[in-house]
Design an enzyme around this catalytic site. Structure first.
Site, mmCIF file in Angstrom:
data_model
loop_
_atom_site.group_PDB
_atom_site.id
_atom_site.type_symbol
_atom_site.label_atom_id
_atom_site.label_comp_id
_atom_site.label_asym_id
_atom_site.label_seq_id
_atom_site.Cartn_x
_atom_site.Cartn_y
_atom_site.Cartn_z
ATOM 1 N N ARG A 25 29.606 116.041 -36.617
ATOM 2 C CA ARG A 25 30.539 116.171 -35.751
ATOM 3 C C ARG A 25 29.938 115.443 -34.563
ATOM 4 O O ARG A 25 29.151 116.230 -34.182
ATOM 5 C CB ARG A 25 31.353 117.533 -35.568
ATOM 6 C CG ARG A 25 32.272 117.401 -34.354
ATOM 7 C CD ARG A 25 32.772 118.938 -34.371
ATOM 8 N NE ARG A 25 33.861 118.877 -33.322
ATOM 9 C CZ ARG A 25 33.591 119.143 -32.010
ATOM 10 N NH1 ARG A 25 32.193 119.266 -31.615
ATOM 11 N NH2 ARG A 25 34.432 119.222 -31.090
ATOM 12 N N LYS A 56 24.055 118.602 -27.860
ATOM 13 C CA LYS A 56 24.320 120.247 -27.384
ATOM 14 C C LYS A 56 23.118 120.521 -26.476
ATOM 15 O O LYS A 56 22.151 119.964 -26.601
ATOM 16 C CB LYS A 56 24.326 121.185 -28.644
ATOM 17 C CG LYS A 56 25.776 120.982 -29.191
ATOM 18 C CD LYS A 56 26.392 122.009 -30.271
ATOM 19 C CE LYS A 56 27.790 122.075 -30.396
ATOM 20 N NZ LYS A 56 28.201 122.769 -31.471
HETATM 21 C C1 7PM Z 1 31.752 123.431 -24.383
HETATM 22 C C2 7PM Z 1 31.081 124.010 -25.084
HETATM 23 C C3 7PM Z 1 32.326 122.002 -24.779
HETATM 24 C C4 7PM Z 1 31.071 123.659 -26.672
HETATM 25 C C5 7PM Z 1 32.316 121.611 -26.066
HETATM 26 C C6 7PM Z 1 31.637 122.728 -27.081
HETATM 27 C C7 7PM Z 1 31.527 122.649 -32.782
HETATM 28 C C8 7PM Z 1 33.096 122.550 -33.006
HETATM 29 C C9 7PM Z 1 32.767 122.239 -30.707
HETATM 30 C C10 7PM Z 1 30.932 122.750 -33.725
HETATM 31 C C11 7PM Z 1 32.750 122.683 -35.259
HETATM 32 C C12 7PM Z 1 30.855 120.875 -28.509
HETATM 33 C C13 7PM Z 1 31.362 122.261 -28.401
HETATM 34 N N1 7PM Z 1 31.265 122.373 -31.430
HETATM 35 N N2 7PM Z 1 33.612 122.469 -34.206
HETATM 36 N N3 7PM Z 1 33.728 122.524 -31.811
HETATM 37 N N4 7PM Z 1 31.313 122.755 -35.195
HETATM 38 N N5 7PM Z 1 33.281 122.739 -36.285
HETATM 39 O O1 7PM Z 1 29.570 120.741 -28.338
HETATM 40 O O2 7PM Z 1 29.482 122.824 -33.724
HETATM 41 O O3 7PM Z 1 31.451 119.988 -29.059
HETATM 42 S S1 7PM Z 1 32.932 122.308 -29.371
#
Ligand code: 7PM
Length: 286
Positions: A265, A231
Site C-alpha cells: 500500500r 511512515k
Molecule cells: C496518519 C497516520 C495518516 C497513519 C495515515 C496513516 C495502513 C492502513 C494506514 C497500513 C493498512 C498511513 C496511515 N496505514 N491500512 N491505513 N495498512 N491495511 O501511513 O499500514 O497511510 S493509514
C-alpha cells in the site's frame, strides 16, 4: 510462502496475489499527514482531483486503489458515520465506474462497509480488524474480501507506550485469532488478507522486527498486505520529512515483498511498480 487462495474475487474483479500487487493510497480526509489538504477545497471533497490522481495511479500499474475517509492519525478529528458515508461512497462509485481495478475502502464502520459493497467496492481494509460492533457481520454479508490489520491500542493512544514480550509472535497469534473469529462469523479464509500494521502501536524496533520476520506472518497461508510508504519509521531512521521518504519507502517495499508480502500500500505507485519489477525479474532468474 504461497497463499492458499492466489486469486481473490473482489466483487467480480479478480485480484491475483501470486505476484506482488500495488495498492495506491487515495486519501480523501482533510487532515491526513502526507497528502491530505490538497484534495479538499473550501467546498469539501474535490472529486476531480481524486479522479485525476486515481487515473495516474492506474496508468502507473496500481491494481488496487484504497479510499479512506476517516483519518487514523493520532489526535485526528473524529468523523461521524454520516460524514464518512458522504465522503467515501460517491468516490467509490466514481472510481468503480471509471477504472477496471479493485476499489478498496479503508473503514471500520459497518454502515460504510455495507454502503461501499453496494457502491461496487471490491475490498474492505480495516485497521481495526473488524472489532467495531457490527463490522464482522457487515463484511460477512457483503461477501467481499477483507484485510485485517493488527493495531495495539487505538489511534489516539497507540504510540504512547507500545509494549510486547515478543512482537512477532504476538502479532501473528493475534491475527490468527481474528481469522478464527471471522471464520466463525461466516467470512471464509479465502476472503481474508493479513497486515502487521506497521506504525500502529509499535516502536521503531517493533516495526523492524516485524518486517525482518514477515515470512512468519506469510506462513499462515493468507495473502499479506503491508503499509510502509512514507511512515515514521523512515523518519526515525533517516531524519527525513514525509516528502523525502520515497527512496527508503521503495527499499522497504522490496524488502517486504522478498519476505512474502503480496500487496504493498503506497503513495508513489509508478516508482513502486518499477522497484517491484526488479524483484520479479530476479525471481525468474537462475
Ligand atoms: C496518519 C497516520 C495518516 C497513519 C495515515 C496513516 C495502513 C492502513 C494506514 C497500513 C493498512 C498511513 C496511515 N496505514 N491500512 N491505513 N495498512 N491495511 O501511513 O499500514 O497511510 S493509514
Amino acid at each position: 510462502m504461497t497463499s492458499e487462495t492466489p486469486v481473490l474475487n473482489c466483487a467480480g474483479r479478480p485480484l491475483d496475489c501470486s505476484s506482488p500487487q500495488v495498492m495506491g493510497i487515495l486519501n480523501i480526509t482533510p487532515d491526513s499527514f502526507s497528502d491530505g489538504g490538497q484534495l479538499f477545497g473550501p467546498g469539501g471533497a474535490q472529486l476531480d482531483a481524486v479522479l485525476k490522481r486515481a487515473e495516474a495511479m492506474v496508468a502507473a500499474g496500481a491494481s488496487l486503489l484504497d479510499v479512506g475517509g476517516e483519518s487514523t492519525r493520532p489526535g485526528a478529528a473524529t468523523v461521524t458515520t454520516a460524514e464518512e458515508v458522504d465522503r467515501v461512497l460517491p468516490v467509490v462509485e466514481a472510481l468503480v465506474a471509471r477504472f477496471p481495478v479493485v476499489v478498496s475502502v479503508d473503514t471500520s464502520t459497518p454502515e460504510v462497509i455495507t454502503g461501499a459493497a453496494a457502491a461496487g467496492a471490491g475490498l474492505i481494509n480495516d485497521v481495526r480488524a473488524l472489532l467495531r460492533p457490527g463490522a464482522l457481520e457487515a463484511v460477512a454479508a457483503s461477501e467481499l474480501p477483507v484485510c485485517l490489520m493488527h493495531m495495539q491500542g487505538n489511534p489516539e493512544t497507540m504510540q504512547a507506550e507500545p509494549a510486547y514480550q515478543d512482537v512477532v509472535s504476538e502479532v501473528v497469534a493475534w491475527l490468527a485469532e481474528r481469522v478464527t473469529v471471522c471464520e466463525a462469523t461466516g467470512i471464509p479464509r479465502s476472503r481474508i488478507l493479513l497486515d502487521p500494521g506497521f506504525g500502529f502501536g509499535k516502536t521503531l524496533e517493533h516495526n523492524l522486527a516485524l518486517l525482518q520476520n514477515l515470512d512468519r506472518l506469510a506462513a499462515l497461508g493468507l495473502p499479506v498486505l503491508v503499509g510502509l510508504s512514507r511512515k515514521s519509521m523512515i523518519g526515525k531512521l533517516l531524519g527525513r520529512e514525509v516528502d523525502r521518504r520515497l527512496p527508503a519507502s521503495l527499499a522497504l517495499a522490496v524488502l517486504a515483498v522478498e519476505r512474502g508480502a503480496r500487496i504493498v500500500r503506497v503513495h508513489d505507485v509508478a516508482e513502486t511498480v518499477d522497484a517491484l519489477a526488479m524483484v520479479q525479474a530476479l525471481q525468474g532468474a537462475g
